[in-house]
Design an enzyme around this catalytic site. Structure first.
Site, PDB file in Angstrom:
ATOM      1  N   TYR A  49     -25.183  11.493  56.278  1.00 37.80           N
ATOM      2  CA  TYR A  49     -25.230  12.953  56.297  1.00 37.80           C
ATOM      3  C   TYR A  49     -25.261  13.487  57.727  1.00 37.80           C
ATOM      4  CZ  TYR A  49     -26.719  12.401  51.387  1.00 37.80           C
ATOM      5  OH  TYR A  49     -26.824  12.053  50.062  1.00 37.80           O
ATOM      6  N   GLN A 162     -29.964   6.201  42.496  1.00 39.41           N
ATOM      7  CA  GLN A 162     -29.561   7.608  42.601  1.00 39.41           C
ATOM      8  C   GLN A 162     -28.085   7.734  42.218  1.00 39.41           C
ATOM      9  OE1 GLN A 162     -28.817  10.525  46.266  1.00 39.41           O
ATOM     10  NE2 GLN A 162     -30.967   9.939  46.150  1.00 39.41           N
ATOM     11  N   TRP A 188     -28.298  12.838  41.895  1.00 35.77           N
ATOM     12  CA  TRP A 188     -27.634  13.660  42.899  1.00 35.77           C
ATOM     13  C   TRP A 188     -26.707  14.608  42.129  1.00 35.77           C
ATOM     14  CZ3 TRP A 188     -22.392  13.777  42.997  1.00 35.77           C
ATOM     15  CH2 TRP A 188     -21.645  12.618  42.706  1.00 35.77           C
ATOM     16  N   PRO A 190     -27.521  17.405  40.579  1.00 32.14           N
ATOM     17  CA  PRO A 190     -28.098  17.748  39.280  1.00 32.14           C
ATOM     18  C   PRO A 190     -27.584  19.069  38.718  1.00 32.14           C
ATOM     19  CG  PRO A 190     -29.709  18.133  41.020  1.00 32.14           C
ATOM     20  CD  PRO A 190     -28.551  17.420  41.650  1.00 32.14           C
ATOM     21  N   LEU A 191     -26.970  19.888  39.578  1.00 35.03           N
ATOM     22  CA  LEU A 191     -26.364  21.142  39.127  1.00 35.03           C
ATOM     23  C   LEU A 191     -24.842  21.028  39.106  1.00 35.03           C
ATOM     24  CD1 LEU A 191     -28.744  23.602  41.026  1.00 35.03           C
ATOM     25  CD2 LEU A 191     -28.774  23.036  38.586  1.00 35.03           C
ATOM     26  N   LYS A 233     -30.103  20.943  46.097  1.00 33.45           N
ATOM     27  CA  LYS A 233     -29.977  21.371  47.492  1.00 33.45           C
ATOM     28  C   LYS A 233     -29.580  22.841  47.541  1.00 33.45           C
ATOM     29  CE  LYS A 233     -26.369  22.060  50.622  1.00 33.45           C
ATOM     30  NZ  LYS A 233     -24.915  22.256  50.570  1.00 33.45           N
ATOM     31  N   ARG A 239     -33.201  30.555  46.277  1.00 34.20           N
ATOM     32  CA  ARG A 239     -32.696  29.541  45.354  1.00 34.20           C
ATOM     33  C   ARG A 239     -33.601  28.302  45.381  1.00 34.20           C
ATOM     34  NH1 ARG A 239     -27.613  28.766  43.394  1.00 34.20           N
ATOM     35  NH2 ARG A 239     -27.633  31.032  43.193  1.00 34.20           N
TER      36      ARG A 239
END
Length: 288
Positions: A49, A162, A188, A190-191, A233, A239
């Site tokens: 990242y 994950q 990872w 999750p949305l 995230k 949010r």
């Protein structure tokens, strides 16, 4: 916040905060600080990242300001494919991550992909665990057969795997496989990275209306009730606050099943079975 105890005895919050795709160091440091201020105690980063240093600075600032102690935090990083060559390269990658984070240890180290010589690399992170550089070790993106093969042949069973987990890719069989080995599933995306109209889905919105929650909160709660750790995230404080506000309601069995029916049986974000994708990641170098 609910916690889950990993196979090494380490306690991990069931919900955390991910920093994927926040490469700007100033923004990442501030976002990490705000996440801790909001109440997140699990922070998920990775060598790939390119923001470990910023995460470390955000954490240090939060500790200096008295928001939290290091012991109250659970910090995860990941060894990239480039360093999954030998036991030594993986071990050195963990030390490099600690240097960037400016920490003597992390709470969890994952192999980022089932690529390279991941058995040798896994021995490297096992050594890091034995040397006190991490409280637990695990993997990411290891699908059922690959995870089973690893678990059958390593000294320390992965604490966490994950993988992509959301209503449109529920992976029930993968969860059963993890459960059989005592591996905690962590989601990872999750949305679903905002795909499938997830934030405005009529069913999810209707269920949320019953509890005064958004579709996103329903989705996060659904995974948590399956025993899945989630790491949403966002760079927006409101949010962040909404994503962590899922611990005051429970979905019924009927609602859980209704959400699970959305499963497509495959990912529409990434195809780990695509040789071209594997080749691309194996050629992706994050350092010299």
């Amino acid at each position: 916040m609910e916690f889950i105890t990993l196979n090494t005895g380490a306690k991990m919050p069931l919900e955390g905060f991910g920093v994927f795709q926040i490469p700007d160091p100033v923004q990442c440091e501030q976002v990490v600080y705000e996440a801790i201020k909001t109440g997140y105690r699990l922070l998920d980063t990775a060598a790939a990242y390119m923001n470990e240093e910023a995460v470390g600075k955000g954490v240090a600032r939060a500790i200096a300001d008295g928001l939290v102690t290091r012991e109250e935090l659970f910090i995860t990083t990941k060894v990239w494919v480039q360093d999954q060559k030998t036991e030594e390269t993986a071990y050195e990658a963990v030390k490099a991550s600690l240097s960037k984070l400016d920490m003597p240890y992390v709470d969890l180290v994952l192999l980022h992909q089932p690529m390279g010589d991941y058995f040798a690399a896994y021995r490297g992170i096992e050594k890091a665990y034995k040397d006190g550089l991490t409280k637990a070790v695990g993997v990411a993106n290891f699908y059922p057969a690959i995870l089973a093969n690893l678990c059958e042949n390593v000294e320390i069973i992965p604490a966490v795997d994950q993988v992509e987990l959301h209503p449109f890719f529920a992976q029930e069989a993968a969860l059963e496989n993890m459960k059989a080995y005592g591996v905690v599933p962590q989601a990872w995306g999750p949305l679903a990275e905002g795909k499938h109209g997830i934030f405005t889905d009529p069913d999810l919105t209707e269920i949320g209306g019953k509890y005064g929650k958004s579709a996103a909160q329903v989705v996060l709660r659904w995974n948590a009730q399956r025993g899945v750790s989630i790491i949403p995230k966002s760079v927006h404080v409101e949010r962040m606050q909404q994503n962590i506000d899922i611990w005051d309601f429970s979905l019924t069995e009927e609602e859980m099943a209704r959400i699970s029916e959305k499963d497509l049986g495959h990912s529409e974000i990434v195809d780990h079975d695509d040789p071209g994708f594997v080749k691309m990641l194996c050629g992706m170098n994050i350092h010299e």
